[in-house]
Design an enzyme around this catalytic site. Structure first.
Site, PDB file in Angstrom:
ATOM      1  N   GLU A 328       0.800  -1.255  -0.144  1.00 59.93           N
ATOM      2  CA  GLU A 328       0.068   0.100  -0.271  1.00 59.93           C
ATOM      3  C   GLU A 328       0.882   1.192   0.130  1.00 59.93           C
ATOM      4  O   GLU A 328       0.487   2.212   0.768  1.00 59.93           O
ATOM      5  CB  GLU A 328      -1.023   0.173   1.082  1.00 59.93           C
ATOM      6  CG  GLU A 328      -2.062  -1.309   1.194  1.00 59.93           C
ATOM      7  CD  GLU A 328      -2.738  -1.226   2.425  1.00 59.93           C
ATOM      8  OE1 GLU A 328      -4.124  -1.350   2.293  1.00 59.93           O
ATOM      9  OE2 GLU A 328      -1.981  -0.904   3.585  1.00 59.93           O
TER      10      GLU A 328
HETATM   11  C1  ACM Z   1      -1.924  -5.335   3.999  1.00 60.57           C
HETATM   12  O1  ACM Z   1      -3.008  -5.840   4.533  1.00 60.57           O
HETATM   13  N1  ACM Z   1      -1.671  -4.133   3.944  1.00 60.57           N
HETATM   14  C2  ACM Z   1      -0.931  -5.960   3.811  1.00 60.57           C
END
Ligand code: ACM
Length: 513
Positions: A328
């Protein structure tokens, strides 16, 4: 007269039956989780008593572990057999001189008859896993911390058992909320009881930096002082962390440390202004949004920082892996992200470790020894296979322990799915994403993110019973896994969960005995 005779023989028969333990349930009724690879019932049973003697063959400390494990509930202080041999009433732990290839590093063979228990394995690790089976063959009261007036009977059996996947783990996010050493030790004990062998600790995120880095002290001094919701935070000193690593090691669990980068780094950015592209430190963050932070990827100081962090973390890590996050990173440009992952991979390798990252890392050029942890994007899992990488399977829709069970769950999130106990169990790492074959799968990991999780009770409520199913997925062969029999076995673990004081979720799908 005749009537009296029948009653007399009836009583004799009852006595005989009781003495011979033929009323003991056979091993196949014992609700073992994970279900062993092979299991046969024998004749009769073995009674563990205060006079049971310990025999140890080959270098191992598992007998001491076993003695300590059973001492509180039995009140027994088992002694070693004189001359390290006993004709009867023994528990024997043997490291095989002639290795059995099939058993590998963690497999074991367990033979119980009326004379005693024989546990054999290629390595101490296998004996340790085998002791977890012995625990489940004993009455559930064995898990209690005070002496119980119970007959400690184990049904005669022959079990041969070894894991399906070499990596079977859980992840605990200690960044969103911080959990101290005693909580982590309890977590380790609980996952070890179900034969898991990895604990991945998510040590740094936007909301908190939780591991002391001596060359960058403000990371914890400043970056560790809060948590989601503005709580007091906390961090592990290097001594605390070493205590966790050693505690895990004694239970044949490897700790994988994760420093999440280049996104999820607000706590670091807030601690050191020079890590920001504009040289300005942001405020500490106590919310639960993601994707807004990034290390300044083209600044040389960023790699001095990473080099120091990885050097210190690697020195605290006996295991092969360091996890660098990589998920992310929405505030990092794509080309910067690729540049960052490749440079960071080189630093991890320089300190003698293999890199693990969340599945986005496969958009970079990775060395074959790096590992991708699949959580979200099937395309990334397939691309990992194309690069010849191993994959840890943690699909959020099935393996994320922070997902609510259903819309009424008191804590948890549901952005990936509601994950009831059946949904968490009913999948296979080698078929979940097509074109990701078993040969590429290192194993399974069940992550617990802690945005809504504040204490050990919360942890246990989300982890149990789903983690028990993930442990079976990781250990047992696919053809022995079956929801109908699993849910019956799981229901029979209620007494064990209660004896261990676990605050587990009473799913309506399971008949809790
Ligand atoms: C995640 O759940 N951002 C690895």
């Amino acid at each position: 007269m005749k009537k009296i005779k029948i009653s007399f023989f009836f009583i004799l028969t009852l006595l005989f039956t009781a003495c011979n333990n033929t009323s003991v349930e056979d091993v196949t009724q014992k609700s073992l989780i994970p279900i062993p690879v092979s299991m046969e019932a024998g004749e009769g049973a073995f009674d563990l008593t205060a006079y049971t003697q310990i025999v140890t063959k080959g270098e191992n400390s598992i007998s001491t572990y076993f003695k300590n494990l059973i001492a509180p509930a039995t009140g027994f202080d088992l002694k070693n057999a004189e001359g390290n041999a006993a004709e009867s009433n023994y528990v024997e732990f043997e490291i095989l001189k002639e290795k059995q290839e099939k058993l590998g590093k963690e497999g074991y063979e367990l033979i119980v008859d009326e004379k005693g228990i024989k546990l054999t394995a290629n390595e101490a690790e296998g004996l340790f896993r085998g002791v977890q089976t012995i625990r489940q063959l004993l009455p559930a009261d064995i898990e209690k911390t005070a002496k119980q007036a119970v007959k400690w009977t184990i049904p005669a059996c022959h079990i041969k058992d070894y894991p399906n996947y070499e990596h079977r783990g859980a992840m605990l996010d200690v960044s969103r909320h911080f959990f101290g050493v005693p909580d982590v030790k309890r977590f380790i004990d609980l996952i070890a009881a179900y034969k898991m062998n990895v604990l991945h600790l998510h040590l740094a995120d936007d909301q908190g930096w939780r591991i002391e880095i001596k060359s960058w002290p403000n990371l914890t001094k400043h970056g560790g002082k809060t948590a989601v919701g503005g709580g007091k935070g906390g961090f592990y000193t290097q001594e605390d962390y070493t205590e966790i690593v050693n505690y895990a090691k004694e239970r044949y669990i490897t700790i994988i440390p994760e420093i999440d980068m280049p996104g999820h780094t607000n706590a670091a950015l807030s601690s050191y202004p020079e890590l920001n592209c504009d040289g300005k430190a942001p405020e500490l963050y106590t919310g639960i949004e993601v994707g807004f932070s990034s290390l300044c990827v083209r600044k040389p100081i960023t790699y001095e920082f990473i080099d120091s962090v990885i050097r210190e973390v690697a020195a605290l890590t006996p295991g092969n892996y360091i996890h660098i996050g990589g998920d992310e990173s929405h505030a990092t440009k794509k080309e910067d992200y690729i540049y960052f992952i490749e440079k960071t991979q080189a630093i991890v390798n320089k300190y003698g470790k293999q890199m693990i990252g969340w599945d986005e890392i496969v958009t970079s050029n990775l060395t074959k020894n790096s590992v991708a942890q699949h959580w979200a994007t099937e395309k990334n899992a397939k691309s990992a296979v194309k690069q010849g990488l191993k994959i840890i399977m943690s699909p959020a829709k099935r393996a994320y322990l922070d997902m609510q069970y259903d819309s009424t769950s008191r804590i948890g999130l549901h952005w990936a799915a509601y994950v009831e106990v059946d949904s968490g169990y009913l999948w296979s790492p080698d078929t979940f994403v097509d074109s990701v074959p078993k040969a590429n799968i290192l194993g399974i990991e069940a992550p617990l993110w802690t945005e809504t999780v504040e204490n050990m009770d919360d942890i246990e409520y989300l982890v149990f019973p789903r983690l028990v199913g993930h442990a079976e997925i990781g250990w047992s062969p696919k053809d022995l896994r079956d929801w109908t029999t699993y849910k019956t076995r799981l229901g029979n673990h209620k007494d064990r969960f209660d004896a261990l004081g676990i605050n587990f979720y009473r799913s309506k799908l399971v008949d809790w005995k």
